[in-house]
Design a protein around this motif. Sequence first.
Motif, PDB file in Angstrom:
ATOM      1  N   SER B 173       3.213   4.198   7.254  1.00 44.64           N
ATOM      2  CA  SER B 173       3.445   2.750   6.988  1.00 44.64           C
ATOM      3  C   SER B 173       2.516   1.453   7.025  1.00 44.64           C
ATOM      4  CB  SER B 173       4.084   2.405   8.392  1.00 44.64           C
ATOM      5  OG  SER B 173       3.141   1.490   9.695  1.00 44.64           O
ATOM      6  N   ALA B 174       0.714   2.210   7.333  1.00 47.54           N
ATOM      7  CA  ALA B 174      -0.364   1.133   7.431  1.00 47.54           C
ATOM      8  C   ALA B 174      -0.365   0.919   5.708  1.00 47.54           C
ATOM      9  CB  ALA B 174      -1.586   2.326   7.549  1.00 47.54           C
ATOM     10  N   LEU B 175      -0.060   2.367   5.086  1.00 41.86           N
ATOM     11  CA  LEU B 175      -0.254   2.253   3.907  1.00 41.86           C
ATOM     12  C   LEU B 175       0.810   1.158   2.954  1.00 41.86           C
ATOM     13  CD1 LEU B 175      -1.327   6.289   2.454  1.00 41.86           C
ATOM     14  CD2 LEU B 175      -2.871   4.029   2.354  1.00 41.86           C
ATOM     15  N   SER B 176       1.933   1.796   3.547  1.00 41.71           N
ATOM     16  CA  SER B 176       2.938   0.718   2.113  1.00 41.71           C
ATOM     17  C   SER B 176       3.152  -0.884   2.861  1.00 41.71           C
ATOM     18  CB  SER B 176       4.562   1.118   2.871  1.00 41.71           C
ATOM     19  OG  SER B 176       5.155   0.368   3.715  1.00 41.71           O
ATOM     20  N   ARG B 177       2.053  -1.000   4.056  1.00 39.93           N
ATOM     21  CA  ARG B 177       1.972  -2.808   4.394  1.00 39.93           C
ATOM     22  C   ARG B 177       0.734  -2.877   3.353  1.00 39.93           C
ATOM     23  NH1 ARG B 177      -1.215  -4.777   9.398  1.00 39.93           N
ATOM     24  NH2 ARG B 177      -1.730  -5.763   9.305  1.00 39.93           N
ATOM     25  N   ARG B 178      -0.127  -2.112   2.989  1.00 42.21           N
ATOM     26  CA  ARG B 178      -1.238  -2.589   2.536  1.00 42.21           C
ATOM     27  C   ARG B 178      -0.851  -2.666   0.817  1.00 42.21           C
ATOM     28  NH1 ARG B 178      -2.626  -1.110   6.505  1.00 42.21           N
ATOM     29  NH2 ARG B 178      -4.549  -2.166   8.069  1.00 42.21           N
ATOM     30  N   ARG B 179      -0.091  -1.725   0.392  1.00 38.54           N
ATOM     31  CA  ARG B 179       0.182  -2.353  -1.295  1.00 38.54           C
ATOM     32  C   ARG B 179       1.230  -3.633  -0.888  1.00 38.54           C
ATOM     33  NH1 ARG B 179       4.196   1.200  -4.232  1.00 38.54           N
ATOM     34  NH2 ARG B 179       5.237   1.502  -3.112  1.00 38.54           N
TER      35      ARG B 179
END
Lengths: 286, 312
Positions: B173-179
């Motif tokens: 979810s952290a990666l998806s948020r940054r994307r």
Amino acid sequence: MIVTMSTSVSSAGAVPVGVAVDGTPVDSTGPVDAAIGGCRPGLLAATVAVFGQQLARARVARVPVLFVAAFQSVGILLLLRGVVDTSNALSKQQVVAGATVLVVAFVCLNLLAQRLGGLRHDGSLDYYAALDVPGAAVVLGAAGSYAAFTVPGSIVTAFGGAALYDLPMSRLWVLVLVLPLAAASLAGLGALLGLLAPKPELATIAGQLGMSAVIFLNLIPAHRMPEAIRWLRAITPSTYAADALAASFDSRVDWGSIWVDLLVCVAVSVVALGLAGALFRRQVAR
Amino acid sequence: MDAYVVDGLTRRHGTVLANDRISLRVAAGEVFGLLGPNGAGKSTLVRQLVALIRPDAGRIALRGRALERRTVGRWVGYLPQGDGALADVPVALALTTTARLRGLGRSAARGTRDELIHELGLAAVADRPLGLLSGGQRRLAAFATVLAGERPVLVLDEPTTGLDPVARRSVWSALSRRRREQGATVVLVTHNVLEAETVLDRVAVLDRGRVIACDTPGALKAAVSSDVRLDLVWRHAPPMDEPVVARLAADAVVDGQRWSLRMPTEQARTALGQLTSGAAYAALDDFTLATPSLEDVYLALGGRARDLEHGG
């Protein structure tokens, strides 16, 4: 502080990025400039950050390191008390000064060479290499943290040794100059050994050999040594820190020779730390 | 613009050809995966993507320009497999100092530290050195350091290895948020099939230094879609005198009491019918019939290693 400003666009919109002319970043939220990428830390900020990280390492091992560093040198002083001709002032001065520099050599040369050799071998220095951190900052930060841990042991050894060998303590303020310069020069050499050694075991051996050189060349009074060994002594960087400290115990201090010794330490520090910093990226990224 | 363009990348380690003429493109804003078993050359490839090792041949362009060792850190946040440099550093200090090393000012670095500790649920371990944490917490803390200081490209070498499912979801979810919020590009090494299928936009499958397939997980699976996978678990020695068992034995990949087969759907249905209605059923402990996974793609394309993970 003069600040140059550029504008970059992030998802949050246009945000100013500030970098002081000395390279120190001013407070920014770290957005990424479309042309030059993210911020790069200044040398000072990066050095302080690496120093903080490596100090945490030293903090974990502080009890054994401090104990061994101080105990080893004080132990040698006690042993030599029964061997050295205590009627000879020069011998006493060199033994106490050599034992004090030995504390610095143990931590800054030996342990730092081991540490950097180990980190490099297991790929841990990738962390720094991939961060766009100046190599000099990694070397200076690591050297600085190890230097900080020589302070208690070397002060205990210098003052304890002066008491044990009945030497004057009134000019031991020169430790303020001698210790940082001894630490800088030996840490520079330790960093070079750690970064250049093809295997971590070799970095360890080289660090220990360097420490042995300090024991044999700087602890044992020089005037008793054969000419060839004296030449060897003259090309050993730690000699100049030890000689500067030894000279400060003299009843008639030759400040000129102390300053010359300290200048040699400065030169060795600049060359060794500079070289280690310049070689860092090349030695880590292959 | 492509985040990365890799062209003919070749790198040897001694006599081993770790990367063999690898070519691929990673689009900006994409979550791109490198899937393959241990020794497939994934880490060698990502270490070249962040200029930690030089290719013997081939080229890498980052955001349209030849990759430069001097500047790669300004664009790319890299999570190596090991975190030895930070092993003795408390989590909070590791985050602040890493943010400082990415050029953030003091208060911004402290703010980033607090946000990441909150976002990834690291509050309970914030004051403990990474080396004293459990394997999963340690990996999560190391992952957090990559996010300390915004970078448009994240190259992550096995970010979720050893993580429990909750922490794994935090990472995703952290990666998806940054994307979503920053348009970050993610290049992620994994040998976890489920991870590859659920979080990656596109995946390159590596085997013995070569890219044997590169597409979206769905398209790759569609390429072998005529087949399904039949897994059989035997309670004890399979009855080889049963004709259906003998026939399946010839094609099965055997792992102890577990047989795994790929075959067309109709054939699998017939075989399963014969197995469950005949004498072999008594010896059968469990069976599953599944549509192909990326592991099947890997095997169908000639991959040989069998250490891809399935866990989520």
